[in-house]
Scaffold this motif. Sequence first.
Motif, PDB file in Angstrom:
ATOM      1  N   GLU A   1     -57.372  53.874 103.334  1.00 46.00           N
ATOM      2  CA  GLU A   1     -56.018  54.394 103.537  1.00 46.00           C
ATOM      3  C   GLU A   1     -55.437  53.910 104.860  1.00 46.00           C
ATOM      4  OE1 GLU A   1     -53.652  58.706 103.527  1.00 46.00           O
ATOM      5  OE2 GLU A   1     -55.840  58.604 103.335  1.00 46.00           O
ATOM      6  N   ALA A   2     -56.266  53.856 105.900  1.00 43.00           N
ATOM      7  CA  ALA A   2     -55.801  53.319 107.174  1.00 43.00           C
ATOM      8  C   ALA A   2     -55.431  51.842 107.049  1.00 43.00           C
ATOM      9  CB  ALA A   2     -56.876  53.504 108.247  1.00 43.00           C
ATOM     10  N   TYR A   3     -56.196  51.098 106.257  1.00 37.91           N
ATOM     11  CA  TYR A   3     -55.875  49.680 106.049  1.00 37.91           C
ATOM     12  C   TYR A   3     -54.516  49.526 105.369  1.00 37.91           C
ATOM     13  CZ  TYR A   3     -55.861  45.158 103.673  1.00 37.91           C
ATOM     14  OH  TYR A   3     -55.496  43.926 103.192  1.00 37.91           O
ATOM     15  N   PHE A   4     -54.231  50.323 104.357  1.00 41.58           N
ATOM     16  CA  PHE A   4     -52.955  50.212 103.660  1.00 41.58           C
ATOM     17  C   PHE A   4     -51.799  50.615 104.565  1.00 41.58           C
ATOM     18  CE2 PHE A   4     -55.763  50.895  99.827  1.00 41.58           C
ATOM     19  CZ  PHE A   4     -55.654  49.589  99.371  1.00 41.58           C
ATOM     20  N   HIS A   5     -51.996  51.634 105.409  1.00 43.10           N
ATOM     21  CA  HIS A   5     -50.953  51.998 106.376  1.00 43.10           C
ATOM     22  C   HIS A   5     -50.693  50.842 107.342  1.00 43.10           C
ATOM     23  CE1 HIS A   5     -49.908  56.097 105.419  1.00 43.10           C
ATOM     24  NE2 HIS A   5     -51.184  56.439 105.313  1.00 43.10           N
ATOM     25  N   HIS A   6     -51.753  50.188 107.778  1.00 46.89           N
ATOM     26  CA  HIS A   6     -51.579  49.049 108.682  1.00 46.89           C
ATOM     27  C   HIS A   6     -50.800  47.927 108.012  1.00 46.89           C
ATOM     28  CE1 HIS A   6     -52.672  46.077 111.785  1.00 46.89           C
ATOM     29  NE2 HIS A   6     -52.872  45.247 110.768  1.00 46.89           N
ATOM     30  N   GLU A   7     -51.149  47.611 106.768  1.00 43.19           N
ATOM     31  CA  GLU A   7     -50.451  46.530 106.064  1.00 43.19           C
ATOM     32  C   GLU A   7     -48.990  46.885 105.804  1.00 43.19           C
ATOM     33  OE1 GLU A   7     -52.041  43.338 104.953  1.00 43.19           O
ATOM     34  OE2 GLU A   7     -52.965  44.176 106.733  1.00 43.19           O
TER      35      GLU A   7
ATOM     36  N   ILE B   1     -51.214  43.136  87.397  1.00 43.67           N
ATOM     37  CA  ILE B   1     -52.111  43.720  88.400  1.00 43.67           C
ATOM     38  C   ILE B   1     -51.567  45.050  88.898  1.00 43.67           C
ATOM     39  CG2 ILE B   1     -53.019  43.388  90.725  1.00 43.67           C
ATOM     40  CD1 ILE B   1     -53.238  40.414  90.118  1.00 43.67           C
ATOM     41  N   VAL B   2     -50.284  45.073  89.227  1.00 42.58           N
ATOM     42  CA  VAL B   2     -49.679  46.316  89.714  1.00 42.58           C
ATOM     43  C   VAL B   2     -49.676  47.375  88.619  1.00 42.58           C
ATOM     44  CG1 VAL B   2     -47.562  47.334  90.615  1.00 42.58           C
ATOM     45  CG2 VAL B   2     -48.311  45.104  91.436  1.00 42.58           C
ATOM     46  N   ALA B   3     -49.443  46.959  87.367  1.00 37.99           N
ATOM     47  CA  ALA B   3     -49.452  47.929  86.261  1.00 37.99           C
ATOM     48  C   ALA B   3     -50.831  48.524  86.050  1.00 37.99           C
ATOM     49  CB  ALA B   3     -48.958  47.250  84.987  1.00 37.99           C
ATOM     50  N   ALA B   4     -51.889  47.722  86.241  1.00 39.69           N
ATOM     51  CA  ALA B   4     -53.250  48.234  86.041  1.00 39.69           C
ATOM     52  C   ALA B   4     -53.589  49.305  87.073  1.00 39.69           C
ATOM     53  CB  ALA B   4     -54.253  47.083  86.108  1.00 39.69           C
ATOM     54  N   MET B   5     -53.269  49.061  88.329  1.00 45.94           N
ATOM     55  CA  MET B   5     -53.598  50.057  89.349  1.00 45.94           C
ATOM     56  C   MET B   5     -52.665  51.263  89.280  1.00 45.94           C
ATOM     57  SD  MET B   5     -52.184  48.259  92.859  1.00 45.94           S
ATOM     58  CE  MET B   5     -52.981  46.685  92.539  1.00 45.94           C
ATOM     59  N   SER B   6     -51.432  51.053  88.867  1.00 44.67           N
ATOM     60  CA  SER B   6     -50.503  52.184  88.781  1.00 44.67           C
ATOM     61  C   SER B   6     -50.895  53.140  87.656  1.00 44.67           C
ATOM     62  CB  SER B   6     -49.082  51.676  88.553  1.00 44.67           C
ATOM     63  OG  SER B   6     -48.664  50.838  89.617  1.00 44.67           O
ATOM     64  N   ARG B   7     -51.513  52.621  86.606  1.00 42.70           N
ATOM     65  CA  ARG B   7     -51.918  53.484  85.490  1.00 42.70           C
ATOM     66  C   ARG B   7     -53.075  54.397  85.864  1.00 42.70           C
ATOM     67  NH1 ARG B   7     -53.017  56.667  82.537  1.00 42.70           N
ATOM     68  NH2 ARG B   7     -52.956  56.759  80.253  1.00 42.70           N
ATOM     69  N   LEU B   8     -53.887  54.018  86.839  1.00 46.11           N
ATOM     70  CA  LEU B   8     -55.059  54.807  87.199  1.00 46.11           C
ATOM     71  C   LEU B   8     -54.755  55.917  88.189  1.00 46.11           C
ATOM     72  CD1 LEU B   8     -57.677  51.927  87.588  1.00 46.11           C
ATOM     73  CD2 LEU B   8     -57.337  53.436  85.633  1.00 46.11           C
ATOM     74  N   VAL B   9     -53.692  55.781  88.961  1.00 39.06           N
ATOM     75  CA  VAL B   9     -53.434  56.755  90.023  1.00 39.06           C
ATOM     76  C   VAL B   9     -53.040  58.117  89.471  1.00 39.06           C
ATOM     77  CG1 VAL B   9     -51.950  57.260  91.997  1.00 39.06           C
ATOM     78  CG2 VAL B   9     -52.890  54.975  91.713  1.00 39.06           C
TER      79      VAL B   9
ATOM     80  N   ALA C   1     -58.668  51.700  91.509  1.00 39.93           N
ATOM     81  CA  ALA C   1     -57.339  51.268  91.931  1.00 39.93           C
ATOM     82  C   ALA C   1     -57.329  50.831  93.388  1.00 39.93           C
ATOM     83  CB  ALA C   1     -56.330  52.398  91.701  1.00 39.93           C
ATOM     84  N   VAL C   2     -58.091  51.530  94.234  1.00 41.31           N
ATOM     85  CA  VAL C   2     -58.191  51.131  95.642  1.00 41.31           C
ATOM     86  C   VAL C   2     -58.830  49.752  95.768  1.00 41.31           C
ATOM     87  CG1 VAL C   2     -59.304  51.690  97.841  1.00 41.31           C
ATOM     88  CG2 VAL C   2     -58.229  53.490  96.498  1.00 41.31           C
ATOM     89  N   LEU C   3     -59.903  49.514  95.008  1.00 34.25           N
ATOM     90  CA  LEU C   3     -60.568  48.217  95.060  1.00 34.25           C
ATOM     91  C   LEU C   3     -59.644  47.099  94.604  1.00 34.25           C
ATOM     92  CD1 LEU C   3     -63.117  46.510  95.461  1.00 34.25           C
ATOM     93  CD2 LEU C   3     -63.791  47.107  93.118  1.00 34.25           C
TER      94      LEU C   3
ATOM     95  N   GLY D   1     -52.052  51.522  96.399  1.00 35.29           N
ATOM     96  CA  GLY D   1     -53.374  51.619  96.993  1.00 35.29           C
ATOM     97  C   GLY D   1     -53.483  52.731  98.010  1.00 35.29           C
ATOM     98  N   GLN D   2     -52.442  52.948  98.791  1.00 37.20           N
ATOM     99  CA  GLN D   2     -52.478  54.033  99.779  1.00 37.20           C
ATOM    100  C   GLN D   2     -52.556  55.389  99.094  1.00 37.20           C
ATOM    101  OE1 GLN D   2     -49.612  56.217 100.559  1.00 37.20           O
ATOM    102  NE2 GLN D   2     -50.868  57.322 102.059  1.00 37.20           N
ATOM    103  N   GLU D   3     -51.809  55.564  98.006  1.00 37.57           N
ATOM    104  CA  GLU D   3     -51.869  56.833  97.284  1.00 37.57           C
ATOM    105  C   GLU D   3     -53.227  57.013  96.609  1.00 37.57           C
ATOM    106  OE1 GLU D   3     -50.624  60.471  95.696  1.00 37.57           O
ATOM    107  OE2 GLU D   3     -49.874  59.214  97.341  1.00 37.57           O
TER     108      GLU D   3
END
Length: 844
Positions: A519-525, A460-468, A479-481, A506-508
């Motif tokens: 982005e605010a949600y990821f900062h909160h988490e 999962i992390v590899a899939a979103m990291s490849r798109l950024v 990637a955000v979704l 996700g924040q990036e």
Amino acid sequence: MDPTHQGPEEYGQNADDSGRSDGRRRPSRESNAADFGQPAPQQARVVRLTAGDLLLTVNPVDGSEVEAVPPGAEAEPPVRRTPAERADHERAGAPPVPAGPPAPQLPLLERQEERERLVGLLARGRSVRLTGQAGSGRTALLDAVAADCADLAPDGVVRLNGHRRTATDLLYGLFDAVHHAPLHRPGPEELLALVRSIGAVVVIDDLEIGGAALDELLEATPECAFLLGTAPDLPAPGIDAHLEEVLLAGLGRAASLELLAKVVERPLTEEEKNWAGDLWFESEGLPLRFVQAGSLLRQRDRLNTDPTAFDEYDYFEPRPDDAPPVSAAPTPETLDVPLPSLGEGAAPAVLLASRLSEAARETLRFTVALGGEVPHQAHLPALVGDTRADAALGELAHCGLLSPAGPRYRLAAGVLAQLEAGGYAEEAAAHALTAAQHYAWWVSHPSVTPQRAAAEADAIVAAMSRLVPDGEAGRASAAVLLARSAAPALAAGLSWGAWEKALRVGQEAARIAGEVAEEAYFHHELGVLALCTGNLDRARTELETSISMRGALADKSGAVAGRRALALVADRSGGLVPPVRPQPGDEVPAVRQELPSGTPPAAYPAPQFLARQPGEEAPTVVAPLPEAAPGKGGGRVLLGGARRNLAAAGAGALLVAVLGTVVTLGLTAGDPEEPGSRNVTTEQSSPESTPDDGFPDDEPGDVPVPTGGIPGGGTSATPSASEPATPSTSGSPSPGPSSPDSSSPGTDDPSSGQPTSDPTSDGPSPSGKPTTPTKSPTPTPTAPTTPPTETPTTPPTETPTETPDPPDTSTSASGPAESASASASATASSEPPAEDGEPTEVAA
């Protein structure tokens, strides 16, 4: 519909088959009814777990909430697993068995000496680091040693995967393998206390930490014996670690040929032995190369038997009934396929993949797009688009292209680079986008537990990291979704290392896509995660950023959740109140320091720490005071910041009062030619062309000096018109400065700028500052004159004269005390304001 009658009224919907007449629909018996077109609202999965002494509520909607564990809601203490429970836990964490025919069991050749040495060191409680190149057979040797050490330690053998794991991740993995604590993550201190009591043989494969991090891991577990499989380039731990080193070399020529024959499952020909000898010299005897070479020989045998074996049918698919039978003996139509070249034997990934099924090749493309992470075989049919694609995992594993890595598989050493060079990464971004969309749907499904999501965390992390890194808005939004969907599941599954990675990616991605709310949600988490792990500074920064962004978006519920978490951060920081923002132009330090030893001066009373009332202004922070520099007229007081502004404002008000007194004295006094009048000096000198506004030098100056008083009190200092001027006490300020020939207090004249007061007066000056008693100059005696006669209707006039300037010994008509006040006020009004941060010197 009648609002008072909740049931249906017409169209025959008076009751359903169950006899209900209240209009409620019978719930579907299908758990996946939403997949068949029946919309079913899905509630957000809210999970509550404890992290140390904090209660974490994972809320996928507005953000996680954290609070102190209320009394009575403490988590149950962790319980040690029994041997049977440890065995079940280890089987659950093993990689799945690939589909298809079972692969041949390969023997462990030429490793008996290393095996016995490792078991002996572990039996004495020594920790060992097994160093070897990738593909040298470390995993197979670790499995054999772990089986031999099953009964050495009280807590048995614990198998961990060190690929992309930190020391903290490994400590929590060790704790979870020995203790059963559902929905509880111990704090750092509790974790160290629990793992310190664990006595087990810990086997870690593919370890990626070394140096100080490895020392930290070994020091935290003194009762454990570690067997670490690492690469040669990994930094070694310190000398105090007492870690034994065992090097793992390649196999000999004879053992390599024996392994190759085991893989092919037949004796080798002379041509094949010569080819294998050249391969052994090139690969330095790495067992992985001979496993892959054996797969090439098996494919060659199949081609020799059936030239169209890999053209019409897939490798593991059953042949059709009408297909011609395959004869064991060569036929005239059979081709003699030559042996692979030495280069193909050293890098066989592309050649092996070309002879596999299309589903297997498509799986390799997805694996290359995910950086070598192989999706679980249950995801392959949805990703590839083939219902039988789950068998592709068996094809890849039997060819030696995969290696186990914890609960999943990865590409074997060197295979990823070979496939990228062979063109399997041309559509990597598109395959990563497809994988991200699939995982976003899968991880949000109600049937997927957090534990299943945590097992698939690396893919999962590899899939979103490849798109950024692509920088495209569409792929960044995907990637955000995925990060938005997977982060709550990873947090609930206690896979916090992957949770942090997903939040940062996700924040990036949200920043690139311009999705401010996400982005605010990821900062909160990230702030909540930092709070739960004890990093309060990071938590404060992330939460403040989230609150400001959600405030701009008018997200009230999210901002409230952030403020609650920020309040808990302030409470855990020692109850420190955030510093008060200084006003513009009021640059003062935020730290209060004590004054020098001794009694503080009257201008700076001792601070009183009183509670502020509602609506009261914040107290002014006082900067550190340097040593008072003594002067001619007394000590100096240094003012800075807000007190400097207050002093300037007071001096201005005093100047207004002085000017008013000048006008009053001028109207009530007699003729300026009378001997009762005195000159009023100023601090500025007029040009020679300007006529002197002072009185002639021959005017008498024998007016008695009144005593200083407090502003607003005392008696009048105005002389009567019918009697000579006599000494009196006055509370009025002195007249304003008007004479241009009086030097300023900053000149070198010793008689200028010295504040004077009545020796008998010990009260404060009109400016509120302490005054130093000084002796007033003696007035010059003049000839006796008659008292002035008051002429009410004729205002006093000033006649300019050409006489020289009056002497500097002249004083104010109101007395020495008022003269000092006028001098101080004139100094405050004439001097330019000091720069910010520089103290202002005010004469006491």
